[in-house]
Design a protein around this motif. Structure first.
Motif, mmCIF file in Angstrom:
data_model
loop_
_atom_site.group_PDB
_atom_site.id
_atom_site.type_symbol
_atom_site.label_atom_id
_atom_site.label_comp_id
_atom_site.label_asym_id
_atom_site.label_seq_id
_atom_site.Cartn_x
_atom_site.Cartn_y
_atom_site.Cartn_z
ATOM 1 N N LYS A 1 8.837 2.470 3.869
ATOM 2 C CA LYS A 1 9.829 1.106 4.136
ATOM 3 C C LYS A 1 10.280 0.577 2.864
ATOM 4 O O LYS A 1 10.916 -0.550 2.992
ATOM 5 N N ALA A 2 9.994 0.709 1.622
ATOM 6 C CA ALA A 2 10.244 0.146 0.162
ATOM 7 C C ALA A 2 11.347 0.522 -0.302
ATOM 8 O O ALA A 2 11.921 -0.321 -1.080
ATOM 9 N N THR A 3 12.164 1.506 0.110
ATOM 10 C CA THR A 3 13.382 1.658 -0.426
ATOM 11 C C THR A 3 14.687 1.775 0.710
ATOM 12 O O THR A 3 14.560 2.480 1.430
ATOM 13 N N SER B 1 0.778 -1.121 0.005
ATOM 14 C CA SER B 1 0.219 -0.097 -0.237
ATOM 15 C C SER B 1 1.104 1.310 -0.102
ATOM 16 O O SER B 1 2.216 1.141 0.426
ATOM 17 N N LEU B 2 0.238 2.452 -0.213
ATOM 18 C CA LEU B 2 0.866 3.639 -0.348
ATOM 19 C C LEU B 2 1.345 4.051 1.144
ATOM 20 O O LEU B 2 2.409 4.520 1.355
#
Length: 113
Positions: free
Chosen positions: A110-112, A104-105
């Protein structure tokens, strides 16, 4: 002048092989990582990139991506420059970003890495 084609080893003992370097600067190869998000064994993943074409002098800049789709839902982008020291040793100096898929947005933070 620094030549990108060949086999390279990084500080984490992973291997990168650039097997095809075209006249226009495009290249491809494979990346054998010893570091995985899942903590599993070493895996081979495809890489594709481009080298900035220079004349006879200078140190080329380059960028490439690695698709980790065989064992992880992530992609890594590397950007760097190739150097040759006074002893003739070629070195790639790079910076990288790893993007892991999130659900989700709200989890984007925490995605990079």
């Amino acid at each position: 002048q620094c030549q990108l084609n060949g086999v390279w080893r990084n500080d984490q003992d992973s291997l990168m092989e650039i097997s095809v370097l075209r006249d226009n600067g495009d290249f491809q190869g494979q990346y054998l990582t010893r570091v995985t998000l899942a903590g599993g064994c070493a895996q081979i993943s495809p890489l594709r990139g481009a080298q900035q074409q220079l004349g006879e002098e200078g140190w080329p800049t380059f960028a490439f991506t690695v698709r980790w789709d065989k064992f992880s839902n992530a992609t890594t982008a590397f950007v760097g420059q190739c150097f040759v020291d006074a002893g003739g040793k070629e070195t790639l100096s790079t910076t990288w970003l790893l993007r892991e898929a999130v659900g989700s947005l709200e989890e984007d933070w925490k995605a990079t890495r």
